[in-house]
Design a protein around this motif. Structure first.
Motif, PDB file in Angstrom:
ATOM      1  N   LYS A   5       0.865  -1.170   0.000  1.00 43.56           N
ATOM      2  CA  LYS A   5       0.000   0.000   0.000  1.00 43.56           C
ATOM      3  C   LYS A   5       0.909   1.229   0.000  1.00 43.56           C
ATOM      4  O   LYS A   5       1.782   1.369   0.852  1.00 43.56           O
ATOM      5  CB  LYS A   5      -0.916   0.021   1.225  1.00 43.56           C
ATOM      6  N   LYS A   6       0.674   2.104  -0.983  1.00 37.96           N
ATOM      7  CA  LYS A   6       1.478   3.317  -1.136  1.00 37.96           C
ATOM      8  C   LYS A   6       0.552   4.490  -1.401  1.00 37.96           C
ATOM      9  O   LYS A   6      -0.508   4.333  -1.997  1.00 37.96           O
ATOM     10  CB  LYS A   6       2.463   3.190  -2.305  1.00 37.96           C
ATOM     11  N   GLU A   7       0.976   5.672  -0.979  1.00 40.55           N
ATOM     12  CA  GLU A   7       0.216   6.903  -1.211  1.00 40.55           C
ATOM     13  C   GLU A   7       1.150   7.963  -1.769  1.00 40.55           C
ATOM     14  O   GLU A   7       2.334   7.993  -1.439  1.00 40.55           O
ATOM     15  CB  GLU A   7      -0.370   7.437   0.103  1.00 40.55           C
ATOM     16  N   ILE A   8       0.584   8.839  -2.591  1.00 39.80           N
ATOM     17  CA  ILE A   8       1.329   9.974  -3.124  1.00 39.80           C
ATOM     18  C   ILE A   8       0.320  11.068  -3.468  1.00 39.80           C
ATOM     19  O   ILE A   8      -0.804  10.766  -3.861  1.00 39.80           O
ATOM     20  CB  ILE A   8       2.171   9.559  -4.360  1.00 39.80           C
ATOM     21  N   ASN A   9       0.719  12.313  -3.290  1.00 39.05           N
ATOM     22  CA  ASN A   9      -0.137  13.425  -3.693  1.00 39.05           C
ATOM     23  C   ASN A   9       0.182  13.820  -5.122  1.00 39.05           C
ATOM     24  O   ASN A   9       1.365  13.913  -5.491  1.00 39.05           O
ATOM     25  CB  ASN A   9       0.036  14.632  -2.770  1.00 39.05           C
ATOM     26  N   ILE A  10      -0.866  14.029  -5.899  1.00 39.90           N
ATOM     27  CA  ILE A  10      -0.736  14.489  -7.280  1.00 39.90           C
ATOM     28  C   ILE A  10      -1.332  15.891  -7.322  1.00 39.90           C
ATOM     29  O   ILE A  10      -2.460  16.092  -6.875  1.00 39.90           O
ATOM     30  CB  ILE A  10      -1.476  13.545  -8.254  1.00 39.90           C
ATOM     31  N   PRO A  13      -6.524  18.523  -9.955  1.00 37.03           N
ATOM     32  CA  PRO A  13      -7.858  18.245  -9.419  1.00 37.03           C
ATOM     33  C   PRO A  13      -8.217  16.767  -9.572  1.00 37.03           C
ATOM     34  O   PRO A  13      -7.768  16.092 -10.510  1.00 37.03           O
ATOM     35  CB  PRO A  13      -8.785  19.120 -10.279  1.00 37.03           C
ATOM     36  N   ILE A  14      -9.046  16.271  -8.682  1.00 35.32           N
ATOM     37  CA  ILE A  14      -9.413  14.851  -8.670  1.00 35.32           C
ATOM     38  C   ILE A  14     -10.068  14.408  -9.981  1.00 35.32           C
ATOM     39  O   ILE A  14      -9.783  13.327 -10.490  1.00 35.32           O
ATOM     40  CB  ILE A  14     -10.302  14.512  -7.448  1.00 35.32           C
ATOM     41  N   GLU A  15     -10.938  15.233 -10.567  1.00 41.67           N
ATOM     42  CA  GLU A  15     -11.618  14.853 -11.812  1.00 41.67           C
ATOM     43  C   GLU A  15     -10.630  14.685 -12.961  1.00 41.67           C
ATOM     44  O   GLU A  15     -10.804  13.816 -13.817  1.00 41.67           O
ATOM     45  CB  GLU A  15     -12.704  15.861 -12.186  1.00 41.67           C
ATOM     46  N   PHE A  16      -9.589  15.507 -12.982  1.00 36.61           N
ATOM     47  CA  PHE A  16      -8.574  15.393 -14.034  1.00 36.61           C
ATOM     48  C   PHE A  16      -7.808  14.079 -13.871  1.00 36.61           C
ATOM     49  O   PHE A  16      -7.593  13.344 -14.839  1.00 36.61           O
ATOM     50  CB  PHE A  16      -7.609  16.591 -13.978  1.00 36.61           C
ATOM     51  N   TYR A  72     -16.278  -0.119  -7.137  1.00 40.90           N
ATOM     52  CA  TYR A  72     -16.234   1.100  -7.939  1.00 40.90           C
ATOM     53  C   TYR A  72     -16.947   2.204  -7.180  1.00 40.90           C
ATOM     54  O   TYR A  72     -18.042   1.997  -6.659  1.00 40.90           O
ATOM     55  CB  TYR A  72     -16.928   0.861  -9.279  1.00 40.90           C
ATOM     56  N   LYS A  73     -16.290   3.348  -7.091  1.00 43.20           N
ATOM     57  CA  LYS A  73     -16.900   4.516  -6.451  1.00 43.20           C
ATOM     58  C   LYS A  73     -16.502   5.741  -7.251  1.00 43.20           C
ATOM     59  O   LYS A  73     -15.328   5.935  -7.566  1.00 43.20           O
ATOM     60  CB  LYS A  73     -16.387   4.650  -5.020  1.00 43.20           C
ATOM     61  N   ASP A  74     -17.487   6.555  -7.600  1.00 44.37           N
ATOM     62  CA  ASP A  74     -17.236   7.789  -8.349  1.00 44.37           C
ATOM     63  C   ASP A  74     -18.029   8.918  -7.699  1.00 44.37           C
ATOM     64  O   ASP A  74     -19.105   9.284  -8.154  1.00 44.37           O
ATOM     65  CB  ASP A  74     -17.616   7.608  -9.818  1.00 44.37           C
ATOM     66  N   GLU A  75     -17.487   9.413  -6.601  1.00 46.20           N
ATOM     67  CA  GLU A  75     -18.091  10.528  -5.882  1.00 46.20           C
ATOM     68  C   GLU A  75     -17.194  11.755  -6.054  1.00 46.20           C
ATOM     69  O   GLU A  75     -16.010  11.609  -6.367  1.00 46.20           O
ATOM     70  CB  GLU A  75     -18.261  10.167  -4.402  1.00 46.20           C
ATOM     71  N   PRO A  76     -17.721  12.950  -5.831  1.00 43.60           N
ATOM     72  CA  PRO A  76     -16.922  14.160  -6.077  1.00 43.60           C
ATOM     73  C   PRO A  76     -15.578  14.204  -5.344  1.00 43.60           C
ATOM     74  O   PRO A  76     -14.590  14.681  -5.901  1.00 43.60           O
ATOM     75  CB  PRO A  76     -17.840  15.292  -5.614  1.00 43.60           C
ATOM     76  N   ASP A 103      -7.780  19.031  -1.870  1.00 42.21           N
ATOM     77  CA  ASP A 103      -8.322  20.372  -2.076  1.00 42.21           C
ATOM     78  C   ASP A 103      -8.559  20.522  -3.575  1.00 42.21           C
ATOM     79  O   ASP A 103      -8.459  19.543  -4.305  1.00 42.21           O
ATOM     80  CB  ASP A 103      -7.404  21.471  -1.494  1.00 42.21           C
ATOM     81  N   ASP A 104      -8.848  21.716  -4.040  1.00 39.63           N
ATOM     82  CA  ASP A 104      -9.211  21.894  -5.452  1.00 39.63           C
ATOM     83  C   ASP A 104      -8.086  21.572  -6.429  1.00 39.63           C
ATOM     84  O   ASP A 104      -8.335  21.348  -7.613  1.00 39.63           O
ATOM     85  CB  ASP A 104      -9.706  23.328  -5.704  1.00 39.63           C
ATOM     86  N   THR A 105      -6.839  21.554  -5.953  1.00 38.15           N
ATOM     87  CA  THR A 105      -5.710  21.318  -6.855  1.00 38.15           C
ATOM     88  C   THR A 105      -4.816  20.163  -6.426  1.00 38.15           C
ATOM     89  O   THR A 105      -3.755  19.953  -7.020  1.00 38.15           O
ATOM     90  CB  THR A 105      -4.844  22.586  -6.982  1.00 38.15           C
TER      91      THR A 105
END
Length: 155
Positions: A5-10, A13-16, A72-76, A103-105
Motif C-alpha cells: 500500500k502506497k500513497e502519493i499526492n498528485i 484536481p481529482i476529476e482530471f 467502484y466509487k465515483d463521488e466528487p 483540495d481543489d488542486t
C-alpha cells in the motif's frame, strides 16, 4: 500473500486525475505504457461486475488478462476502482486505485495491491519481493498526470 500500500499526492484536481484510471484508454496508456488495448467482455450498469479484456505488451508477446471490477466509487471527493485478475496463471491479483480530494488542486492517490499465489509454493518467492516497481509506478503516474495538467492550464 503479499500486500503493498502506497500513497502519493498528485497536484491536479481529482476529476482530471480520475480519467487516467477509468474511462479514457488513451490516457490510461500513458500511466500503463504496456497496455495496448481494452475491450469489455461484460459491462454492467453499476460498473461493478464488469469484465474487461486487457491487452498487454510484454516484450514481443501480447498477453491478455480478464479484469473483473470488484468495487467502484465515483463521488466528487472520493473515487476508487478495484480490479481483480489472474497474472500469468500464477497469481491472483487485487489492485485498488483510489483517489481522494485533498483540495481543489491536490489529489491523494492510494495504490493497494494484494498478490495471492495459486500455488502455495510461490509464497516463498514473495518473501523477497520489493516495492520498487510500485514506487516507480507511483512516481511515473504523478509526473505524467501533472505534466498533462500543466499543458492544459498553459493554453
Amino acid at each position: 500473500m503479499k500486500k503493498w500500500k502506497k500513497e502519493i499526492n498528485i497536484n491536479v484536481p481529482i476529476e482530471f486525475a480520475w480519467t487516467y484510471f477509468y474511462g479514457d484508454i488513451e490516457k490510461k496508456k500513458k500511466i500503463f505504457p504496456k497496455v495496448v488495448g481494452e475491450e469489455y467482455i461484460k459491462q454492467t450498469e453499476s460498473v461493478i461486475g464488469s469484465v474487461i479484456r486487457q491487452m498487454y505488451q510484454n516484450g514481443s508477446l501480447t498477453e491478455q488478462y480478464e479484469i473483473t471490477i470488484e468495487k467502484y466509487k465515483d463521488e466528487p471527493n472520493d473515487k476508487m476502482i478495484q480490479e481483480h485478475f489472474l497474472l500469468n496463471d500464477r497469481f491472483r491479483m487485487t489492485i485498488d486505485y483510489e483517489l481522494q480530494k485533498e483540495d481543489d488542486t491536490t489529489t491523494k492517490f492510494i495504490y493497494t495491491s494484494i498478490n495471492k499465489p495459486k500455488n502455495p509454493l510461490f509464497s516463498v518467492f514473495q518473501l523477497f519481493g520489493s516495492d520498487e516497481v510500485i514506487v516507480n509506478f507511483m512516481n511515473r503516474t504523478k509526473e505524467t498526470i501533472e505534466a498533462a495538467y500543466k499543458k492544459t492550464t498553459a493554453l
